[in-house]
Design a protein around this motif. Structure first.
Motif, PDB file in Angstrom:
ATOM      1  N   THR A  12     -54.307 -17.287 -36.241  1.00 22.00           N
ATOM      2  CA  THR A  12     -55.190 -16.908 -35.134  1.00 22.00           C
ATOM      3  C   THR A  12     -54.298 -16.483 -33.980  1.00 22.00           C
ATOM      4  O   THR A  12     -53.268 -17.101 -33.725  1.00 22.00           O
ATOM      5  CB  THR A  12     -56.109 -18.077 -34.721  1.00 22.00           C
ATOM      6  OG1 THR A  12     -55.319 -19.249 -34.481  1.00 22.00           O
ATOM      7  CG2 THR A  12     -57.132 -18.380 -35.796  1.00 22.00           C
ATOM      8  N   SER A  13     -54.691 -15.402 -33.289  1.00 25.96           N
ATOM      9  CA  SER A  13     -53.777 -14.788 -32.319  1.00 25.96           C
ATOM     10  C   SER A  13     -54.525 -14.338 -31.068  1.00 25.96           C
ATOM     11  O   SER A  13     -55.715 -14.024 -31.114  1.00 25.96           O
ATOM     12  CB  SER A  13     -53.106 -13.590 -33.000  1.00 25.96           C
ATOM     13  OG  SER A  13     -52.455 -12.770 -32.066  1.00 25.96           O
ATOM     14  N   GLY A  44     -50.139 -18.196 -33.777  1.00 30.06           N
ATOM     15  CA  GLY A  44     -50.159 -16.735 -33.824  1.00 30.06           C
ATOM     16  C   GLY A  44     -48.857 -16.106 -34.288  1.00 30.06           C
ATOM     17  O   GLY A  44     -48.115 -16.669 -35.101  1.00 30.06           O
ATOM     18  N   SER A  74     -52.937 -20.822 -30.936  1.00 28.70           N
ATOM     19  CA  SER A  74     -52.779 -19.389 -30.729  1.00 28.70           C
ATOM     20  C   SER A  74     -51.703 -19.170 -29.671  1.00 28.70           C
ATOM     21  O   SER A  74     -51.224 -20.127 -29.072  1.00 28.70           O
ATOM     22  CB  SER A  74     -54.112 -18.767 -30.302  1.00 28.70           C
ATOM     23  OG  SER A  74     -54.036 -17.357 -30.386  1.00 28.70           O
ATOM     24  N   GLY A 105     -58.134 -12.218 -34.761  1.00 26.99           N
ATOM     25  CA  GLY A 105     -57.822 -11.990 -33.348  1.00 26.99           C
ATOM     26  C   GLY A 105     -58.459 -10.727 -32.821  1.00 26.99           C
ATOM     27  O   GLY A 105     -59.235 -10.061 -33.513  1.00 26.99           O
ATOM     28  N   SER A 109     -54.090  -8.303 -31.094  1.00 23.14           N
ATOM     29  CA  SER A 109     -53.689  -8.902 -32.378  1.00 23.14           C
ATOM     30  C   SER A 109     -53.799  -7.901 -33.522  1.00 23.14           C
ATOM     31  O   SER A 109     -52.949  -7.879 -34.426  1.00 23.14           O
ATOM     32  CB  SER A 109     -54.580 -10.112 -32.687  1.00 23.14           C
ATOM     33  OG  SER A 109     -54.504 -11.040 -31.640  1.00 23.14           O
ATOM     34  N   THR A 129     -62.576 -12.091 -30.693  1.00 26.79           N
ATOM     35  CA  THR A 129     -62.194 -12.202 -29.283  1.00 26.79           C
ATOM     36  C   THR A 129     -63.477 -12.302 -28.475  1.00 26.79           C
ATOM     37  O   THR A 129     -64.478 -11.674 -28.823  1.00 26.79           O
ATOM     38  CB  THR A 129     -61.390 -10.978 -28.805  1.00 26.79           C
ATOM     39  OG1 THR A 129     -61.394 -10.957 -27.369  1.00 26.79           O
ATOM     40  CG2 THR A 129     -61.963  -9.658 -29.279  1.00 26.79           C
TER      41      THR A 129
END
Ligand code: ADP
Ligand code: F6P
Length: 327
Positions: A12-13, A44, A74, A105, A109, A129
């Motif tokens: 996850t970013s 991330g 993240s 993401g 991302s 997001t």
């Protein structure tokens, strides 16, 4: 038929979004159902480059769907835009025997995903997001929960604004995208909305509020997107400086990160489950280099190179609707 890819990673970013955990859970469980093993990457792209891997099992992702944030952690990792850092990430993936990667993401991302795909690595993005600024999907995981939080705040502010006959500026997140602000204004019945996509001057806001007052309104809510050329603080300063001429002051509430941390609503849990599952299934079929999103109600895959860095435009009709409904 058994999957050609046997071992994948998931990360996850960027800004965490409600529903990221539900997406991780779906990736893991659907990947396992397809005969793959799954490794989690902490924090991330920063964690990918540093080799922060953790095994994920069908049991270890239990009980996370209803939690806000992301259990994987993240991060922002601006260095990931550079070639040497991307190569370092590829080396980490190779050292772990990982053959595919799911990146959950937002807009930034998925530019990272596209970069890895350009190097030939099998990547699938999942649109997540609160900003909903990502092309290739009508809605991103987390956006409607963040909207729910903003709306709850706006409803409360309207109660006190109405009681005290005041005007409030409510600033919502969204980076350079006005989606959250526009939808919060529409659903919250705002008297005005200030967006990056349709720039206005503070004097235009003053005029809108004066006109609302002349139409008999005793209080007002203005939703301001944080990325607008004039944010809530700048507009309030204009009202302070011109207090005598404009005839009233405004109060400011900046919602900030509270919009990010909520437990995902039903829509985001369902969306995350569908998109996460589709990401795992896509890799299992040996397909990659795509963003998984929702388009016209259907789970869809769009080539990463088509959406990387592309900000989704706002619908001008919805902007006009906010203005009409504020009559
Ligand atoms: P979001 O994904 O929520 O939009 P960011 O814009 O911060 O959040 O992006 C998340 C991360 O994606 C960045 O910290 C960086 O590691 C990576 N990233 C962003 N832009 C690029 C790019 N142009 N090329 C490669 N990686 C990028
Ligand atoms: O991208 C999600 C987001 O919450 C934006 O709406 C906001 O501009 C940004 O992240 C805030 O970033 P940070 O959490 O790094 O302060």
């Amino acid at each position: 038929m058994a999957s050609a890819i046997r071992r994948i990673a998931v990360l996850t970013s960027g800004g965490d979004a409600p529903g990221m955990n539900a997406a991780v859970r779906a990736v893991v469980r659907c990947a396992v159902a397809q005969g793959m093993t799954v490794v989690g990457v902490r924090n991330g792209f920063a964690g990918l480059v540093a080799g922060e891997f953790t095994p994920l099992t069908v049991r270890s992702v239990g009980g996370i769907m209803q939690q806000g944030g992301t259990v994987l952690g993240s991060a922002r990792c601006p260095e990931f835009a550079t070639e040497p850092v991307q190569r370092a990430a590829l080396e980490q993936l190779a050292a772990q025997g990982i053959e595919g990667l799911v990146v959950i993401g937002g807009n930034g991302s998925q530019q990272g995903s596209a970069a890895l795909a350009r190097h030939g690595f099998p990547v699938v993005g999942v649109a997540s997001t609160i900003d909903n600024d990502l092309a290739g999907t009508d809605i991103t995981i987390g956006a409607t929960t963040a909207l729910d939080v903003a709306l709850e705040a706006i409803d409360r502010l309207r109660a006190t604004a109405s009681a005290m006959h005041r005007a409030f500026l409510v600033e919502v997140m969204g980076r350079k995208c006005g989606y959250l602000a526009l939808m919060a204004a529409l659903a919250g019945g705002a008297e005005a909305v200030v967006l990056p996509e349709f720039p206005v001057e503070p004097e235009d806001v003053a005029r809108a509020l004066q006109e609302a007052q002349m139409r008999g309104k005793s209080h007002a809510i203005v939703v301001v997107a944080e990325g607008a050329p004039y944010n809530a603080t700048a507009i309030a300063e204009h009202f302070r400086v011109h207090r005598d001429r404009l005839g009233f002051e405004v109060r400011v509430t900046i919602l900030g990160h509270v919009q990010r941390g909520a437990a995902p609503n039903a829509f985001d849990r369902i969306l995350a489950s569908q998109l996460g599952a589709a990401a795992a299934d896509t890799l299992a079929r040996g397909e990659h280099g795509v963003l998984i999103g929702l388009r016209q109600g259907r789970v869809s895959a769009t080539p990463l190179h088509e959406i990387a860095g592309v900000q989704k435009p706002l619908d001008p009709a919805l902007y006009r609707l906010v203005q009409v409904l504020a009559m």
